[in-house]
Design a protein around this motif. Structure first.
Motif, mmCIF file in Angstrom:
data_model
loop_
_atom_site.group_PDB
_atom_site.id
_atom_site.type_symbol
_atom_site.label_atom_id
_atom_site.label_comp_id
_atom_site.label_asym_id
_atom_site.label_seq_id
_atom_site.Cartn_x
_atom_site.Cartn_y
_atom_site.Cartn_z
ATOM 1 N N UNK A 82 8.684 9.555 -3.112
ATOM 2 C CA UNK A 82 9.442 8.403 -2.650
ATOM 3 C C UNK A 82 8.585 7.575 -1.718
ATOM 4 N N UNK A 83 8.776 6.259 -1.765
ATOM 5 C CA UNK A 83 8.065 5.382 -0.847
ATOM 6 C C UNK A 83 8.491 5.735 0.572
ATOM 7 N N UNK A 84 7.530 5.918 1.480
ATOM 8 C CA UNK A 84 7.884 6.300 2.845
ATOM 9 C C UNK A 84 8.587 5.168 3.584
ATOM 10 N N UNK A 85 9.419 5.538 4.550
ATOM 11 C CA UNK A 85 10.047 4.548 5.418
ATOM 12 C C UNK A 85 8.965 3.893 6.265
ATOM 13 N N UNK A 101 4.428 7.041 7.252
ATOM 14 C CA UNK A 101 3.878 8.399 7.290
ATOM 15 C C UNK A 101 4.134 9.089 5.955
ATOM 16 N N UNK A 102 3.062 9.657 5.400
ATOM 17 C CA UNK A 102 3.146 10.388 4.140
ATOM 18 C C UNK A 102 2.705 11.808 4.427
ATOM 19 N N UNK A 103 3.626 12.740 4.350
ATOM 20 C CA UNK A 103 3.324 14.140 4.631
ATOM 21 C C UNK A 103 2.753 14.804 3.394
ATOM 22 N N UNK A 104 1.559 15.361 3.556
ATOM 23 C CA UNK A 104 0.830 15.969 2.446
ATOM 24 C C UNK A 104 0.532 17.432 2.792
ATOM 25 N N UNK A 105 1.572 18.229 2.923
ATOM 26 C CA UNK A 105 1.363 19.617 3.322
ATOM 27 C C UNK A 105 1.003 19.675 4.793
ATOM 28 N N UNK A 161 -0.259 5.169 7.455
ATOM 29 C CA UNK A 161 -0.654 3.808 7.122
ATOM 30 C C UNK A 161 -0.287 2.926 8.310
ATOM 31 N N UNK A 162 -1.195 2.024 8.689
ATOM 32 C CA UNK A 162 -1.019 1.212 9.893
ATOM 33 C C UNK A 162 -1.295 -0.252 9.562
ATOM 34 N N UNK A 163 -0.301 -1.097 9.798
ATOM 35 C CA UNK A 163 -0.473 -2.545 9.672
ATOM 36 C C UNK A 163 -0.262 -3.153 11.056
ATOM 37 N N UNK A 164 -1.362 -3.503 11.746
ATOM 38 C CA UNK A 164 -1.229 -4.006 13.115
ATOM 39 C C UNK A 164 -0.762 -5.456 13.167
ATOM 40 N N UNK A 169 0.834 -1.210 0.000
ATOM 41 C CA UNK A 169 0.000 0.000 0.000
ATOM 42 C C UNK A 169 0.866 1.257 0.000
ATOM 43 N N UNK A 170 1.960 1.263 0.753
ATOM 44 C CA UNK A 170 2.817 2.460 0.754
ATOM 45 C C UNK A 170 3.440 2.678 -0.620
ATOM 46 N N UNK A 171 3.760 1.591 -1.309
ATOM 47 C CA UNK A 171 4.294 1.694 -2.672
ATOM 48 C C UNK A 171 3.234 2.294 -3.611
ATOM 49 N N UNK A 172 1.985 1.868 -3.437
ATOM 50 C CA UNK A 172 0.906 2.391 -4.289
ATOM 51 C C UNK A 172 0.657 3.875 -4.030
ATOM 52 N N UNK A 173 0.706 4.292 -2.761
ATOM 53 C CA UNK A 173 0.566 5.714 -2.461
ATOM 54 C C UNK A 173 1.716 6.508 -3.076
#
Length: 151
Positions: free
Chosen positions: A35-38, A65-69, A75-78, A24-28
């Motif tokens: 860049x893909x978030x850490x 975490x994706x900072x959008x302004x 994104x959370x994967x429990x 999902x982080x890759x898709x975002x």
């Protein structure tokens, strides 16, 4: 009462539950051209002191975490342990989990909200602060996360 119950009406974050944070982080990243978030893992119980519904839990999650302004997507994967993340993902599937506000006076805000029928679901510590999820779903149709950063 311009800033309402929380003393702040600025949404800082939207939390989204996922089954596969890598995918999902890759898709975002592809969608937004960034860049893909850490991906990090929440602290172990010894640091986080996580409680879910008043009970200690070793629950952890992978986060991106994706900072959008002015707004951050989390994104959370429990993991499999009891948590509001796991409960919500199992019951509702992937998608929005919470909106978050940075606040001051965590204990007071939790007491205030609980007095209005909005119970604390989960709380914990992180390096530099603490968080709490409050069940505001009946009233607001979404969970609220309170974030309090150390000064």
């Amino acid at each position: 009462m311009g800033n309402g119950l929380l003393g702040n009406n600025f949404i800082t974050q939207i939390g989204i539950l996922v089954h596969d944070i890598e995918a999902v982080s890759r898709k975002y990243a592809d969608f937004f051209g960034i860049d893909k978030p850490n991906i990090i893992t929440t602290d172990p119980f010894e640091i986080a002191q996580t409680e879910n519904r008043g009970e200690s839990t070793p629950a952890r999650a992978k986060l991106a975490f994706i900072n959008m302004g002015s707004l951050q997507l989390e994104l959370i994967e429990p993991d499999e342990h009891p948590s509001t993340w796991r409960e919500y993902l199992d019951a509702h599937g992937e998608g929005p989990h919470h909106i978050a506000f940075v606040i001051e006076g965590m204990k007071e805000k939790i007491t205030l909200l609980e007095g209005r029928g909005m119970p604390l679901m989960q709380k914990g510590e992180y390096v530099g602060g603490r968080y709490a999820y409050v069940d505001t779903f009946n009233e607001l149709k979404v969970l609220i996360e309170l974030l309090e950063n150390d000064k």
